[in-house]
Scaffold this active site. Structure first.
Site, PDB file in Angstrom:
ATOM      1  CB  CYS A  87     -77.707 -30.886  43.455  1.00 44.78           C
ATOM      2  SG  CYS A  87     -76.813 -32.070  42.350  1.00 44.78           S
ATOM      3  CG  HIS A 177     -82.086 -31.544  42.270  1.00 41.14           C
ATOM      4  ND1 HIS A 177     -81.573 -30.310  42.185  1.00 41.14           N
ATOM      5  CD2 HIS A 177     -81.331 -32.450  41.653  1.00 41.14           C
ATOM      6  CE1 HIS A 177     -80.474 -30.698  41.756  1.00 41.14           C
ATOM      7  NE2 HIS A 177     -80.222 -31.488  41.248  1.00 41.14           N
ATOM      8  CD  GLU A 179     -83.767 -28.033  43.478  1.00 40.53           C
ATOM      9  OE1 GLU A 179     -82.910 -27.907  42.461  1.00 40.53           O
ATOM     10  OE2 GLU A 179     -83.877 -28.731  44.168  1.00 40.53           O
TER      11      GLU A 179
END
Length: 236
Positions: A87, A177, A179
């Site tokens: 990001c 994203h 994560e």
């Protein structure tokens, strides 16, 4: 064990699942928090570099550590240090290497979006193991609007925004994203609550959709972290 320097930009944007997956793949992580006054280490002392997301603008020179971090990213490109940006990290790589970052004219990207892999992704060392149908969590206002010279597009969102790129032979960025889970997103939703109310965004439905997709997302994106760990270790 291989070592990875992780640059974090605020408390609410930790390495989370990607950090867990990298550790599972044999990496040790050193997390640097320059926003908290910590020194930004020299990435050359590590085997790899991971730059996380955050609320800052990639081209905001008033953020004290972003300029030095961009210098480090250019050095990482020049030395071939394996680097992954997520990001904001992805946007910082693009900006550091001569690209441009700006507000998405289509508005904020939110929630689960399909990843539109390009043919180049199937042959890429990082993305070859994930270059099939899958969704990723997006939560961003800015996007890379102009690629630096030599960058290769690896994925585009349904509306055409850049989702993933290889910026140098051992340097990548992803706008999505990999994560996060719903718990990671909750503080982000709190920060955006007023804007989302004005836009009619149902935050609870959005978070519930991410929670419901937890197993899917883990199966989809753990291989990306594993591939990066293998690149860092020199086995891929």
């Amino acid at each position: 064990m291989t070592s990875v320097l992780v640059v974090q930009h605020e408390d609410e944007c930790p390495p989370a699942l990607v950090g867990d997956w990298l550790r599972d793949a044999g990496c040790t992580l050193h997390v640097a928090r320059p926003y908290a006054g910590e020194e930004l280490p020299d990435p050359a002392a590590y085997d790899g570099l991971l730059v996380l997301g955050g609320p800052q603008s990639a081209e905001d020179d008033s953020v004290a550590w972003l300029g030095p971090l961009k210098d480090r990213l250019r050095e990482a490109r020049d030395t071939g240090l394996p680097t992954l940006g997520i990001c904001l990290g992805h946007q910082l790589v693009a900006s550091a290497l001569g690209g441009r970052v700006g507000r998405n004219p289509r508005g904020q990207q939110l929630g689960l979006l399909e990843v539109g892999w390009t043919p180049a992704a199937a042959a890429d060392p990082l993305t070859s193991s994930v270059a099939s149908w899958r969704r990723g969590v997006h939560w961003n206002d800015d996007v890379v609007t102009e690629l630096p010279d030599g960058a290769v597009v690896l994925a585009e969102a349904p509306a055409g925004e850049l989702q993933a790129a290889r910026f140098a032979p051992r340097m990548w960025g992803v706008q999505l994203h990999p994560e996060v889970d719903a718990a990671t997103l909750r503080p982000w939703a709190d920060d955006d609550r007023e804007a989302h109310v004005l836009r009619g965004v149902d935050q609870e439905a959005l978070l519930a959709s991410v929670e419901d997709a937890a197993e899917e997302l883990s199966a989809s994106w753990r291989p990306l972290a594993t591939a990066f760990a293998e690149i860092v270790a020199g086995t891929r």
